[in-house]
Motif scaffolding. Structure first.
Motif, PDB file in Angstrom:
ATOM      1  N   THR A  14     -51.896 -95.511  -3.349  1.00 59.17           N
ATOM      2  CA  THR A  14     -51.672 -96.954  -3.288  1.00 59.17           C
ATOM      3  C   THR A  14     -52.722 -97.606  -2.404  1.00 59.17           C
ATOM      4  O   THR A  14     -53.306 -98.634  -2.759  1.00 59.17           O
ATOM      5  CB  THR A  14     -50.260 -97.265  -2.729  1.00 59.17           C
ATOM      6  N   HIS A  15     -52.984 -97.000  -1.247  1.00 55.46           N
ATOM      7  CA  HIS A  15     -53.997 -97.534  -0.334  1.00 55.46           C
ATOM      8  C   HIS A  15     -55.380 -97.513  -0.985  1.00 55.46           C
ATOM      9  O   HIS A  15     -56.120 -98.507  -0.936  1.00 55.46           O
ATOM     10  CB  HIS A  15     -54.043 -96.710   0.957  1.00 55.46           C
ATOM     11  N   LEU A  16     -55.733 -96.380  -1.565  1.00 58.89           N
ATOM     12  CA  LEU A  16     -57.079 -96.216  -2.124  1.00 58.89           C
ATOM     13  C   LEU A  16     -57.315 -97.061  -3.366  1.00 58.89           C
ATOM     14  O   LEU A  16     -58.325 -97.772  -3.462  1.00 58.89           O
ATOM     15  CB  LEU A  16     -57.324 -94.741  -2.459  1.00 58.89           C
ATOM     16  N   VAL A  17     -56.402 -96.974  -4.309  1.00 58.64           N
ATOM     17  CA  VAL A  17     -56.615 -97.619  -5.613  1.00 58.64           C
ATOM     18  C   VAL A  17     -56.261 -99.108  -5.579  1.00 58.64           C
ATOM     19  O   VAL A  17     -57.114 -99.966  -5.829  1.00 58.64           O
ATOM     20  CB  VAL A  17     -55.799 -96.907  -6.714  1.00 58.64           C
ATOM     21  N   LEU A  18     -55.006 -99.414  -5.261  1.00 58.16           N
ATOM     22  CA  LEU A  18     -54.568-100.810  -5.288  1.00 58.16           C
ATOM     23  C   LEU A  18     -55.239-101.650  -4.199  1.00 58.16           C
ATOM     24  O   LEU A  18     -55.880-102.666  -4.478  1.00 58.16           O
ATOM     25  CB  LEU A  18     -53.054-100.894  -5.130  1.00 58.16           C
ATOM     26  N   ILE A  22     -59.554 -95.933   5.589  1.00 55.24           N
ATOM     27  CA  ILE A  22     -59.183 -94.879   6.548  1.00 55.24           C
ATOM     28  C   ILE A  22     -57.845 -94.224   6.209  1.00 55.24           C
ATOM     29  O   ILE A  22     -57.746 -92.998   6.074  1.00 55.24           O
ATOM     30  CB  ILE A  22     -59.143 -95.444   7.983  1.00 55.24           C
ATOM     31  N   GLU A  23     -56.804 -95.039   6.070  1.00 52.69           N
ATOM     32  CA  GLU A  23     -55.467 -94.481   5.882  1.00 52.69           C
ATOM     33  C   GLU A  23     -55.266 -93.880   4.492  1.00 52.69           C
ATOM     34  O   GLU A  23     -54.453 -92.968   4.325  1.00 52.69           O
ATOM     35  CB  GLU A  23     -54.416 -95.550   6.159  1.00 52.69           C
ATOM     36  N   GLY A  24     -55.984 -94.394   3.498  1.00 53.36           N
ATOM     37  CA  GLY A  24     -55.874 -93.839   2.149  1.00 53.36           C
ATOM     38  C   GLY A  24     -56.293 -92.375   2.098  1.00 53.36           C
ATOM     39  O   GLY A  24     -55.482 -91.494   1.749  1.00 53.36           O
ATOM     40  N   PRO A  25     -57.545 -92.057   2.464  1.00 52.48           N
ATOM     41  CA  PRO A  25     -57.975 -90.655   2.473  1.00 52.48           C
ATOM     42  C   PRO A  25     -57.156 -89.794   3.437  1.00 52.48           C
ATOM     43  O   PRO A  25     -56.854 -88.635   3.141  1.00 52.48           O
ATOM     44  CB  PRO A  25     -59.438 -90.751   2.926  1.00 52.48           C
TER      45      PRO A  25
END
Length: 220
Positions: free
Chosen positions: A68-72, A122-125
């Protein structure tokens, strides 16, 4: 040609070139829920086969949260003119719809961009790394989960406080306010709080056990 009027609040928000949403709310939510269910199912059965239920749930949460963090959120950060999209791109449709609950997204509010940028980059990965750490039983798993959870809580805190300081009047209606602004973000307050509590206890327990082990060795 006269520009289409946007549905957001405040009405005088300038969105030159705005293109209306081409997908219904039910269609947008259906795709999101189906994609999320696919990710959770994949992680549960493929990566968590030898783990307990709680660890499986944590892995599912971090996979869902990370993507969700990375894509959206990543799309939002790097697509400043998503409201102009006329290709029916799903991610653009998501943010056009969500902006009904918080028009700061369509208006590119600097605080929102900063919070979402840090979250995506940062939080996505880091969330996906947490999935790996739990699956492999890495020693840094609890510290990593605690760090990400605190980051998510801080991001939510900044997100809500800045909205409050700016008047907290960015939702089209009370429905969108409570379902999108409160409801959609509430999970990133409740679950990180629970994870933080658990990880803190685990870290303290490990530290205590380490001290006791050293004391026993000295006595011997």
């Amino acid at each position: 040609m006269e520009e289409a009027a946007h549905p957001y609040v405040p009405k005088d928000l300038k969105l030159p070139g705005y293109v209306p949403i081409s997908m219904s709310m039910s269609s947008i939510l259906s795709v999101y829920l189906a994609s999320s269910l696919f990710v959770v199912t994949l992680v549960w059965f493929l990566f968590g086969r030898k783990k307990g239920k709680l660890e499986k749930l944590l892995m599912c949460w971090w996979a869902f949260s990370g993507l969700t963090h990375l894509v959206l959120e990543g799309y939002f950060v790097f697509s400043p003119e998503f409201f102009k999209d006329n290709t029916s791109c799903y991610l653009a449709q998501v943010w056009k719809e969500y902006s009904k609950g918080d028009s700061r997204y369509a208006g590119r509010d600097s605080a929102v961009i900063a919070v979402e940028g840090i979250t995506a980059v940062i939080e996505g990965p880091a969330s996906l790394l947490a999935v790996y750490a739990i699956a492999k039983g890495k020693t840094y798993s609890y510290v990593l989960q605690l760090a990400i959870s605190l980051g998510q809580l801080y991001g939510c805190l900044v997100y809500f406080i800045t909205a409050f300081l700016e008047g907290d009047n960015f939702a089209t209606s009370s429905f969108y306010y409570y379902s999108y602004y409160i409801g959609a973000n509430g999970w990133w307050v409740l679950i990180p709080l629970l994870i933080s509590y658990r990880c803190w206890n685990k870290i303290c327990e490990a530290a205590t056990n380490g001290v006791e082990t050293k004391m026993k060795k000295k006595i011997r």
